[in-house]
Motif scaffolding. Structure first.
Motif, PDB file in Angstrom:
ATOM      1  N   MET A   1     -14.025  -8.110  -3.833  1.00  0.00           N
ATOM      2  CA  MET A   1     -15.078  -7.465  -4.589  1.00  0.00           C
ATOM      3  C   MET A   1     -14.840  -7.609  -6.091  1.00  0.00           C
ATOM      4  SD  MET A   1     -17.081  -6.347  -2.253  1.00  0.00           S
ATOM      5  CE  MET A   1     -18.107  -4.964  -2.568  1.00  0.00           C
ATOM      6  N   GLU A   2     -14.267  -8.722  -6.495  1.00  0.00           N
ATOM      7  CA  GLU A   2     -14.008  -8.974  -7.913  1.00  0.00           C
ATOM      8  C   GLU A   2     -15.293  -8.987  -8.730  1.00  0.00           C
ATOM      9  OE1 GLU A   2     -11.754 -12.541  -8.303  1.00  0.00           O
ATOM     10  OE2 GLU A   2     -10.168 -11.807  -6.987  1.00  0.00           O
ATOM     11  N   LYS A   3     -16.402  -9.275  -8.081  1.00  0.00           N
ATOM     12  CA  LYS A   3     -17.686  -9.325  -8.789  1.00  0.00           C
ATOM     13  C   LYS A   3     -17.986  -8.001  -9.485  1.00  0.00           C
ATOM     14  CE  LYS A   3     -22.576 -10.097  -7.907  1.00  0.00           C
ATOM     15  NZ  LYS A   3     -23.576 -10.488  -6.914  1.00  0.00           N
ATOM     16  N   PHE A   4     -17.504  -6.893  -8.920  1.00  0.00           N
ATOM     17  CA  PHE A   4     -17.818  -5.574  -9.450  1.00  0.00           C
ATOM     18  C   PHE A   4     -16.712  -4.984 -10.320  1.00  0.00           C
ATOM     19  CE2 PHE A   4     -20.247  -6.121  -5.513  1.00  0.00           C
ATOM     20  CZ  PHE A   4     -21.521  -6.002  -6.021  1.00  0.00           C
ATOM     21  N   ASP A   5     -15.689  -5.769 -10.642  1.00  0.00           N
ATOM     22  CA  ASP A   5     -14.594  -5.273 -11.479  1.00  0.00           C
ATOM     23  C   ASP A   5     -15.077  -4.788 -12.845  1.00  0.00           C
ATOM     24  OD1 ASP A   5     -12.673  -5.614  -9.554  1.00  0.00           O
ATOM     25  OD2 ASP A   5     -11.827  -7.445 -10.424  1.00  0.00           O
ATOM     26  N   GLN A   6     -16.122  -5.415 -13.380  1.00  0.00           N
ATOM     27  CA  GLN A   6     -16.590  -5.044 -14.724  1.00  0.00           C
ATOM     28  C   GLN A   6     -17.202  -3.646 -14.784  1.00  0.00           C
ATOM     29  OE1 GLN A   6     -20.022  -7.360 -16.173  1.00  0.00           O
ATOM     30  NE2 GLN A   6     -19.999  -8.357 -14.176  1.00  0.00           N
ATOM     31  N   ILE A   7     -17.564  -3.066 -13.636  1.00  0.00           N
ATOM     32  CA  ILE A   7     -18.106  -1.702 -13.657  1.00  0.00           C
ATOM     33  C   ILE A   7     -17.152  -0.692 -13.032  1.00  0.00           C
ATOM     34  CG2 ILE A   7     -20.528  -2.348 -13.753  1.00  0.00           C
ATOM     35  CD1 ILE A   7     -20.622  -1.772 -10.682  1.00  0.00           C
ATOM     36  N   LYS A   8     -15.989  -1.161 -12.613  1.00  0.00           N
ATOM     37  CA  LYS A   8     -15.000  -0.260 -12.029  1.00  0.00           C
ATOM     38  C   LYS A   8     -14.626   0.810 -13.050  1.00  0.00           C
ATOM     39  CE  LYS A   8     -12.012  -2.190  -9.319  1.00  0.00           C
ATOM     40  NZ  LYS A   8     -10.851  -2.940  -8.841  1.00  0.00           N
ATOM     41  N   MET A   9     -14.706   2.063 -12.658  1.00  0.00           N
ATOM     42  CA  MET A   9     -14.375   3.219 -13.493  1.00  0.00           C
ATOM     43  C   MET A   9     -15.345   3.415 -14.660  1.00  0.00           C
ATOM     44  SD  MET A   9     -11.860   4.457 -11.819  1.00  0.00           S
ATOM     45  CE  MET A   9     -11.299   5.739 -12.904  1.00  0.00           C
ATOM     46  N   SER A  10     -16.509   2.757 -14.634  1.00  0.00           N
ATOM     47  CA  SER A  10     -17.521   2.955 -15.673  1.00  0.00           C
ATOM     48  C   SER A  10     -18.451   4.088 -15.258  1.00  0.00           C
ATOM     49  CB  SER A  10     -18.357   1.683 -15.867  1.00  0.00           C
ATOM     50  OG  SER A  10     -17.572   0.645 -16.385  1.00  0.00           O
ATOM     51  N   GLU A  11     -18.919   4.821 -16.239  1.00  0.00           N
ATOM     52  CA  GLU A  11     -19.825   5.934 -15.988  1.00  0.00           C
ATOM     53  C   GLU A  11     -21.252   5.433 -15.773  1.00  0.00           C
ATOM     54  OE1 GLU A  11     -21.579   9.807 -18.346  1.00  0.00           O
ATOM     55  OE2 GLU A  11     -19.643   8.989 -18.940  1.00  0.00           O
ATOM     56  N   LEU A  12     -21.879   5.913 -14.702  1.00  0.00           N
ATOM     57  CA  LEU A  12     -23.275   5.589 -14.429  1.00  0.00           C
ATOM     58  C   LEU A  12     -24.146   6.445 -15.345  1.00  0.00           C
ATOM     59  CD1 LEU A  12     -25.353   4.098 -12.673  1.00  0.00           C
ATOM     60  CD2 LEU A  12     -25.190   6.005 -11.054  1.00  0.00           C
ATOM     61  N   VAL A  13     -24.986   5.774 -16.147  1.00  0.00           N
ATOM     62  CA  VAL A  13     -25.786   6.458 -17.151  1.00  0.00           C
ATOM     63  C   VAL A  13     -27.212   6.710 -16.656  1.00  0.00           C
ATOM     64  CG1 VAL A  13     -26.718   6.285 -19.496  1.00  0.00           C
ATOM     65  CG2 VAL A  13     -24.414   5.459 -19.006  1.00  0.00           C
ATOM     66  N   LYS A  14     -27.805   5.722 -15.970  1.00  0.00           N
ATOM     67  CA  LYS A  14     -29.207   5.833 -15.579  1.00  0.00           C
ATOM     68  C   LYS A  14     -29.466   5.023 -14.312  1.00  0.00           C
ATOM     69  CE  LYS A  14     -33.816   4.982 -17.501  1.00  0.00           C
ATOM     70  NZ  LYS A  14     -34.556   4.417 -18.632  1.00  0.00           N
ATOM     71  N   VAL A  15     -30.397   5.509 -13.489  1.00  0.00           N
ATOM     72  CA  VAL A  15     -30.840   4.799 -12.287  1.00  0.00           C
ATOM     73  C   VAL A  15     -32.348   4.629 -12.369  1.00  0.00           C
ATOM     74  CG1 VAL A  15     -31.015   4.874  -9.771  1.00  0.00           C
ATOM     75  CG2 VAL A  15     -28.978   5.780 -10.886  1.00  0.00           C
ATOM     76  N   GLU A  16     -32.827   3.391 -12.188  1.00  0.00           N
ATOM     77  CA  GLU A  16     -34.262   3.120 -12.148  1.00  0.00           C
ATOM     78  C   GLU A  16     -34.615   2.728 -10.713  1.00  0.00           C
ATOM     79  OE1 GLU A  16     -35.118   0.115 -15.051  1.00  0.00           O
ATOM     80  OE2 GLU A  16     -34.539   1.409 -16.716  1.00  0.00           O
ATOM     81  N   ASP A  17     -35.361   3.584 -10.035  1.00  0.00           N
ATOM     82  CA  ASP A  17     -35.704   3.344  -8.637  1.00  0.00           C
ATOM     83  C   ASP A  17     -37.147   3.732  -8.405  1.00  0.00           C
ATOM     84  OD1 ASP A  17     -35.645   2.942  -5.890  1.00  0.00           O
ATOM     85  OD2 ASP A  17     -34.756   4.903  -5.478  1.00  0.00           O
ATOM     86  N   PRO A  18     -38.057   2.845  -8.161  1.00  0.00           N
ATOM     87  CA  PRO A  18     -37.889   1.394  -8.193  1.00  0.00           C
ATOM     88  C   PRO A  18     -37.980   0.863  -9.624  1.00  0.00           C
ATOM     89  CG  PRO A  18     -40.142   1.908  -7.580  1.00  0.00           C
ATOM     90  CD  PRO A  18     -39.403   3.228  -7.732  1.00  0.00           C
ATOM     91  N   ASP A  19     -37.374  -0.290  -9.840  1.00  0.00           N
ATOM     92  CA  ASP A  19     -37.483  -0.921 -11.159  1.00  0.00           C
ATOM     93  C   ASP A  19     -38.728  -1.809 -11.174  1.00  0.00           C
ATOM     94  OD1 ASP A  19     -36.768  -3.195  -9.738  1.00  0.00           O
ATOM     95  OD2 ASP A  19     -34.816  -3.415 -10.676  1.00  0.00           O
TER      96      ASP A  19
END
Length: 48
Positions: A1-19
């Motif tokens: 799951m190296e693809k998601f390393d850049q968001i590991k331990m990052s704070e989720l700020v906003k969710v757009e559902d649906p975008d």
């Protein structure tokens, strides 16, 4: 799951559902954005 390393331990700020594409957009701190959608019955994710 190296693809998601850049968001590991990052704070989720906003969710757009649906975008605008009918999927889901997760916006993390430091302007890291992950778009998730269903294509041909499979989940597809893309960092922008």
């Amino acid at each position: 799951m190296e693809k998601f390393d850049q968001i590991k331990m990052s704070e989720l700020v906003k969710v757009e559902d649906p975008d605008s594409d009918g999927g889901l957009t997760l916006i993390f701190q430091e302007n890291k954005t992950l778009k998730i959608k269903v294509v041909d019955g499979k989940l597809v994710s893309e960092f922008i």
